[in-house]
Design an enzyme around this catalytic site. Structure first.
Site, PDB file in Angstrom:
ATOM      1  N   ASP A 101       0.861  -1.183   0.000  1.00 18.79           N
ATOM      2  CA  ASP A 101       0.000   0.000   0.000  1.00 18.79           C
ATOM      3  C   ASP A 101       0.893   1.226   0.000  1.00 18.79           C
ATOM      4  O   ASP A 101       1.291   1.732   1.049  1.00 18.79           O
ATOM      5  CB  ASP A 101      -0.909  -0.035   1.230  1.00 18.79           C
ATOM      6  N   ILE A 102       1.209   1.698  -1.206  1.00 18.33           N
ATOM      7  CA  ILE A 102       2.143   2.812  -1.348  1.00 18.33           C
ATOM      8  C   ILE A 102       1.465   4.067  -1.900  1.00 18.33           C
ATOM      9  O   ILE A 102       1.994   5.155  -1.772  1.00 18.33           O
ATOM     10  CB  ILE A 102       3.344   2.434  -2.235  1.00 18.33           C
ATOM     11  N   LYS A 103       0.324   3.905  -2.566  1.00 14.86           N
ATOM     12  CA  LYS A 103      -0.480   5.009  -3.117  1.00 14.86           C
ATOM     13  C   LYS A 103       0.368   6.027  -3.870  1.00 14.86           C
ATOM     14  O   LYS A 103       0.174   7.243  -3.725  1.00 14.86           O
ATOM     15  CB  LYS A 103      -1.287   5.687  -2.010  1.00 14.86           C
ATOM     16  N   ARG A 104       1.269   5.557  -4.690  1.00 16.66           N
ATOM     17  CA  ARG A 104       2.099   6.473  -5.463  1.00 16.66           C
ATOM     18  C   ARG A 104       1.310   7.050  -6.637  1.00 16.66           C
ATOM     19  O   ARG A 104       0.391   6.431  -7.150  1.00 16.66           O
ATOM     20  CB  ARG A 104       3.345   5.759  -5.983  1.00 16.66           C
TER      21      ARG A 104
END
Length: 309
Positions: A101-104
């Site tokens: 879960d990095i939401k880049r």
């Protein structure tokens, strides 16, 4: 060259193990002082707790995947990022799919560097989360890794998130009709259609959508609008999302329902641990047992809700 992309593998694991995703958003503050003291440091305690949870849920077949929120590990500095990498590896070694879960979300060469950082090298993962709200050109550096020659990596694109403020942007109406989130959903569907030639026999596309279990009014409409898209469903448990909402989103192509704090902090509510909590004598085994028990409960809660539809 692979023949099955990671989202397909996740969909099949969800059918076998149930739809639960265990969120390893493991902040040291979620651990009792007695455990940290026994292990020696907050960082090592986090790693040991993660590994114990992974071992138990893999043995119990109570979950199909783990979602590791990178922010908690970044906050621990260099030691934290090493633990992050070791946690990703532990999930994969257990035979589960790992979601980072990095939401880049960024442009051009920067997005390409983010994609390399998380689909190759020390932090290599199976599936990532991405934010499309800088424009759809920001997705391509990530979605190109879904190709067979790049091991069929997956991405969950933010569509209808679980936070109250999602209405500020995602629910905005477009001039030509529909909501902004519908425009994002259409782009996800377009990307998946483009990959159908590569994965003709797959039952979902390699690009999924994040759809929260807190938005009951949207659930049925979104599920019907994107029948071939696999969902990552946050908000169940500690955020107040109901199993019945998650069950609606699990229809058609299905999805995986994340629970983080509800599992990680289950020891705080476990009745059989009341005395140990009062005495500050909880062990790593105590809190890992509580986490695995909550994972089994959550799996059954979700399956029962789905069966009652």
């Amino acid at each position: 060259m692979i023949t099955k992309h990671k989202m397909q593998e996740l969909q099949e694991l969800a059918a076998l193990n149930g739809p639960l995703c265990v969120g390893l958003d493991t902040d040291p503050s979620y651990l009792p002082e007695s455990v940290i003291k026994a292990v020696g440091s907050p960082e090592e305690a986090v790693l040991m707790y993660n590994k114990e949870i992974i071992r138990r849920i893999a043995a119990d077949k109570s979950a199909c995947c783990c979602k590791v929120q990178i922010a908690y590990y970044e906050a621990m500095g260099l030691k934290g990022m090493k633990i992050y990498a070791q946690t990703l590896e532990a999930v994969k070694e257990a035979g589960l799919i790992v979601i980072s879960d990095i939401k880049r979300g960024d442009i051009a060469a920067t997005a390409d560097a983010y994609a390399r950082a998380h689909f190759t090298g020390d932090f290599e993962t199976d599936i990532i989360t991405v934010n499309p709200y800088m424009g759809f050109d920001t997705l391509e550096p990530f979605t190109k890794y879904a190709a067979p020659e790049k091991e069929g990596k997956g991405a969950f694109v933010l569509l209808c998130t679980s936070n109250p403020g999602m209405t500020d942007i995602e629910h905005q109406e477009l001039k030509n009709g529909g909501l902004l989130l519908d425009r994002v959903g259409s782009e996800i569907a377009r990307i998946n259609t483009a990959y159908k030639a590569n994965y003709a026999d797959q039952t979902c596309g390699p690009i999924g959508a994040v759809v929260g279990a807190t938005q009951e009014a949207d659930a049925r409409r979104i599920r019907d609008a994107y029948p071939e898209t696999f969902f990552l469903i946050p908000g169940y448990g500690a955020q107040g999302g109901a199993a019945r909402i998650a069950a609606t989103l699990l229809d058609k192509a299905g999805g995986t329902v994340n629970s983080s704090r509800g599992i990680l902090c289950a020891w705080k509510k476990a009745e059989n641990l009341a005395t140990r909590r009062e005495e500050n004598s909880l062990s790593l085994a105590d809190i890992a047992d509580a986490a695995s028990a909550n994972a089994l409960f959550s799996k059954n809660d979700l399956l029962n809700a789905k069966a009652s539809l």
